[in-house]
Design a protein around this motif. Structure first.
Motif, mmCIF file in Angstrom:
data_model
loop_
_atom_site.group_PDB
_atom_site.id
_atom_site.type_symbol
_atom_site.label_atom_id
_atom_site.label_comp_id
_atom_site.label_asym_id
_atom_site.label_seq_id
_atom_site.Cartn_x
_atom_site.Cartn_y
_atom_site.Cartn_z
ATOM 1 N N VAL A 217 -4.902 -3.144 -9.366
ATOM 2 C CA VAL A 217 -3.866 -2.100 -9.393
ATOM 3 C C VAL A 217 -3.697 -1.494 -8.010
ATOM 4 C CG1 VAL A 217 -3.269 0.165 -10.317
ATOM 5 C CG2 VAL A 217 -4.180 -1.590 -11.836
ATOM 6 N N GLU A 218 -4.814 -1.232 -7.334
ATOM 7 C CA GLU A 218 -4.745 -0.650 -5.990
ATOM 8 C C GLU A 218 -4.071 -1.596 -5.006
ATOM 9 O OE1 GLU A 218 -7.939 1.277 -4.114
ATOM 10 O OE2 GLU A 218 -8.693 2.237 -5.932
ATOM 11 N N GLY A 220 -1.736 -3.843 -5.736
ATOM 12 C CA GLY A 220 -0.293 -3.774 -6.002
ATOM 13 C C GLY A 220 0.322 -2.485 -5.509
ATOM 14 N N ARG A 221 -0.415 -1.370 -5.678
ATOM 15 C CA ARG A 221 0.090 -0.078 -5.211
ATOM 16 C C ARG A 221 0.233 -0.061 -3.694
ATOM 17 N NH1 ARG A 221 -4.020 3.111 -6.562
ATOM 18 N NH2 ARG A 221 -3.299 3.376 -8.701
ATOM 19 N N MET A 222 -0.765 -0.611 -2.996
ATOM 20 C CA MET A 222 -0.721 -0.623 -1.535
ATOM 21 C C MET A 222 0.475 -1.418 -1.021
ATOM 22 S SD MET A 222 -3.266 -2.346 1.244
ATOM 23 C CE MET A 222 -2.445 -3.907 0.938
ATOM 24 N N GLY A 224 3.237 -2.101 -2.643
ATOM 25 C CA GLY A 224 4.454 -1.360 -2.981
ATOM 26 C C GLY A 224 4.721 -0.227 -2.008
ATOM 27 N N PHE A 225 3.675 0.522 -1.652
ATOM 28 C CA PHE A 225 3.836 1.606 -0.680
ATOM 29 C C PHE A 225 4.289 1.062 0.675
ATOM 30 C CE2 PHE A 225 0.571 4.640 -2.857
ATOM 31 C CZ PHE A 225 1.523 4.925 -3.817
ATOM 32 N N GLY A 286 0.084 6.149 1.018
ATOM 33 C CA GLY A 286 -1.263 6.049 0.475
ATOM 34 C C GLY A 286 -2.015 7.354 0.586
ATOM 35 N N TYR A 289 -0.475 9.909 -1.820
ATOM 36 C CA TYR A 289 -0.943 9.629 -3.181
ATOM 37 C C TYR A 289 -2.352 10.181 -3.400
ATOM 38 C CZ TYR A 289 -2.966 6.972 -7.044
ATOM 39 O OH TYR A 289 -3.616 6.613 -8.197
#
Length: 327
Positions: A217-218, A220-222, A224-225, A286, A289
């Motif tokens: 998840v992290e 994918g989040r990174m 995306g950011f 990041g 967040y």
């Protein structure tokens, strides 16, 4: 539509079929492969010790070093609040408390190749950002500089399609660089840390508190950011590239705005609440967040909206200017 895809293919050839096209990949490979290899070679004895010890022993030793460095006891460090303000943060305090959480909840730090890939992407993300900004800032200016803009405009395609094809190619280039870095980082991580991970759980600090998360998840989040952060700066680079017919001037102005002006803006205006509406205050989603906001009232959602709005404005200015400008 076929004409538009031919334009994209033409842009791809311009970008990746030149002798210098291999340079970005060599730079990324050097960073992803060279730094861990150099680290192992420079500390062979340390590497031997680490290879014989498990993850618990390693972080216990790290915490002992932090205690000596801070001249504080375990109880004092654990009782120290984690600062939300990025300017006041103490990395040693954060690392110590995260290590203690790993030990208390038996969460291994061995995330294998996936974890190494995540670290590699974080490490080279600023390099990829710089490469993409250079591509975007020269994409139109070089057409004017080399005189090829006339050959583009005599084709049976609109100016809108020409500029859109350049935009799509720049974003595709960013995707190519990220995929290359991810695959190489995974392979290198497999050799150094093993392809099989002990855990995919992560321990991080969000809004001043230690929380557990998923490595996938992290990751994918990174990514995306990174994409969202890139959009307005690519748009700004496109706009400058259209205004400046000189490749050198286009790169110079873009770099000056992105690094000098953004740095000064961040340093001088971060104390004013109205500065949260300035683009350069939202360059690290990041951190936002994680709760490390630089201006009161900033949230992740607010920052994303600001970045998207700036991107829309800059893209609109780029297209309007390019469509109306005389050649």
């Amino acid at each position: 539509m076929s004409k538009f895809f031919k334009l994209i293919k033409n842009e791809f050839v311009k970008m990746f079929k030149t002798k210098s096209a291999i340079a970005p990949f060599l730079i990324l490979a050097l960073l992803i492969i060279g730094i861990p290899v150099a680290g192992k070679m420079m500390s062979k004895e340390e590497a031997k010790v680490e290879s014989k010890s498990d993850w618990k022993t390693s972080i216990i030793e790290d915490n002992k070093e932090i205690e000596q460095r801070l001249q504080m006891t375990k109880e004092q460090i654990l009782a120290t609040p984690i600062e939300k303000d990025p300017m006041l943060k103490n990395p040693d305090i954060e690392d110590y408390q995260k290590n203690a959480y790993h030990l208390e909840h038996d969460i291994s730090t061995n995330t294998g190749a996936i974890g190494h890939m995540f670290g590699s992407l974080k490490f080279v993300s600023s390099v990829i950002f710089l490469m993409i900004i250079v591509y975007a800032s020269t994409s139109v200016a070089r057409e004017y500089a080399f005189g090829t803009i006339k050959f583009l405009l005599i084709r049976p395609v609109s100016r809108f399609q020409i500029l859109m094809s350049k935009l799509v190619m720049v974003l595709l280039a960013a995707l190519i660089f990220y995929i290359f870095s991810a695959v190489l980082g995974y392979i290198v991580g497999g050799f150094f840390e093993g392809f099989v991970a002990e855990t995919y759980r992560t321990v991080d600090i969000v809004d001043g508190k230690i929380v557990e998360g998923s490595l996938i998840v992290e990751l994918g989040r990174m990514i995306g950011f990174e994409v969202i952060e890139l959009l307005p700066y690519v748009a700004l680079a496109f706009f400058i590239s259209i205004l400046m017919k000189s490749v050198g001037a286009s790169i110079g102005v873009t770099m000056f705005l992105n690094f000098v002006v953004s740095g000064l803006t961040f340093g001088l205006l971060r104390g004013y609440e109205w500065s949260k509406y300035i683009l350069f205050m939202h360059g690290d989603l990041g951190s936002i967040y994680a709760g490390a906001t630089v201006v009161k009232g900033m949230t992740l959602g607010f920052s994303i909206i600001i970045l998207v709005l700036y991107a829309v404005v800059f893209y609109a200015l780029s297209f309007v200017t390019f469509l109306k400008r005389d050649i």
